[in-house]
Design an enzyme around this catalytic site. Structure first.
Site, PDB file in Angstrom:
ATOM      1  CE  LYS A   1      52.302  45.182  67.383  1.00 54.61           C
ATOM      2  NZ  LYS A   1      51.708  44.618  66.174  1.00 54.61           N
TER       3      LYS A   1
ATOM      4  CB  SER B   1      50.743  48.719  69.479  1.00 50.80           C
ATOM      5  OG  SER B   1      50.437  49.063  70.832  1.00 50.80           O
TER       6      SER B   1
ATOM      7  CE1 TYR C   1      52.365  43.616  70.576  1.00 50.02           C
ATOM      8  CE2 TYR C   1      52.060  45.575  71.926  1.00 50.02           C
ATOM      9  CZ  TYR C   1      51.609  44.726  70.944  1.00 50.02           C
ATOM     10  OH  TYR C   1      50.419  44.966  70.310  1.00 50.02           O
TER      11      TYR C   1
END
Ligand code: NAP
Length: 254
Positions: free
Chosen positions: A162, A145, A158
């Site tokens: 990533k 991401s 998160y």
């Protein structure tokens, strides 16, 4: 055989019952690959595999929660039972249990994010890399991401996961390149899926993202697929350890 042709290849795509993973599975089948459709629910896997077969492709559905090591091992065993071999691994499934300031993320949410988005991906790689090495051919694509490249105000854990997956790809690429296995990432920007629904439905978040995205729109799952097929196919045969950004220009906007 064209550079992007996947005829004769078997691809396992995690999290492919909807969203980006489903688009990858469908297009890889269209490019000639035999595809293993996977997600946590067998029924959903079967339904997508049936759709692919109906469209003329070859696919089976195998349920797997990627955070469960026994299920990860079973996914690989069953994929080999169905199609003999695994040439392409697309590690797309991920989780995001925490929203809010990073220092307030619970231990449980942080550990789950790292376990599912990073550690479990390594389990799958470990299961499949020796087979690829024996054949001196293989491609692994992680779906990262753009959050892994930038600070994130509300998706900090998160984003760490990533960034970690992009580093995982670099390290694995160095280790396995002597066996002609290429390991890369695709890092999408905001793509319209269930995963991003809350962000897209938040008018302020959406307006701010569109204002800083030169192509001026949210991406669709199909927008991510070309880069994945590039990295998985012969077209990407001299690319390894890289992260290709697919974000409509969000990360380069001035
Ligand atoms: N959408 C975006 O804006 C965006 C942006 C950047 C990166 N990404 C990344 O793109 C990837 C796909 O996201 P998406 O937006 O396509 O999400 P999505 O539409 O919610 O689809 C997620 C898929 O993963 C499966 N899944 C979820 N948790 C799983 C688990 N623990 N084990 C196995 N399968 C699981 C889901 O099926 P079940 O629920 O049935 O298991 C579903 O098939 C993720 O890695 C995400 O981080 C997305």
């Amino acid at each position: 055989m064209g550079l992007f042709d996947l005829t004769g290849k078997t691809a396992v795509v995690t999290g492919s019952t909807r969203g980006i993973g489903r688009a990858i599975a469908e297009e890889m089948a269209r490019a000639g690959a035999r595809v293993v459709v996977s997600g946590r629910k067998q029924e959903a896997c079967d339904a997508v595999a049936a759709e692919i077969r109906k469209a003329g492709g070859d696919a089976v559905g195998i349920a797997c929660h990627i955070g469960d090591k026994a299920q990860v091992k079973a996914l690989v065993t069953k994929a080999r039972a169905a199609f003999d071999r695994i040439d392409i691994l697309v590690l797309n499934a991920a989780t995001n249990p925490a929203y809010g300031p990073l220092a307030e993320v619970s231990d449980e949410a942080f550990d789950k994010t790292m376990a599912v988005n990073v550690h479990s991906q390594l389990w799958l790689c470990a299961q499949v890399l020796p087979e690829m090495a024996a054949r001196k051919d293989g491609a692994i694509v992680f779906i990262a991401s753009i959050g892994g490249f930038r600070g994130s105000r509300n998706l900090g854990a998160y984003a760490i996961s990533k960034a970690a997956i992009m580093q995982t790809a670099r390290s694995l690429a160095g280790e396995w390149s002597p066996h002609n296995i290429r390991i890369n990432c695709v890092a999408p920007g905001l793509i319209r899926t269930d995963f991003s629904r809350a962000l897209i439905e938040n008018k302020e978040v959406l307006a701010s993202r569109l204002a800083t995205t030169p192509l001026g729109r949210v991406g669709e799952p199909i927008d991510v697929v070309g880069a994945v097929i590039l990295l998985a196919s012969d077209a990407g045969r001299f690319i390894t350890g890289q992260s290709i950004v697919v974000d409509g220009g969000t990360t380069i906007a001035g």
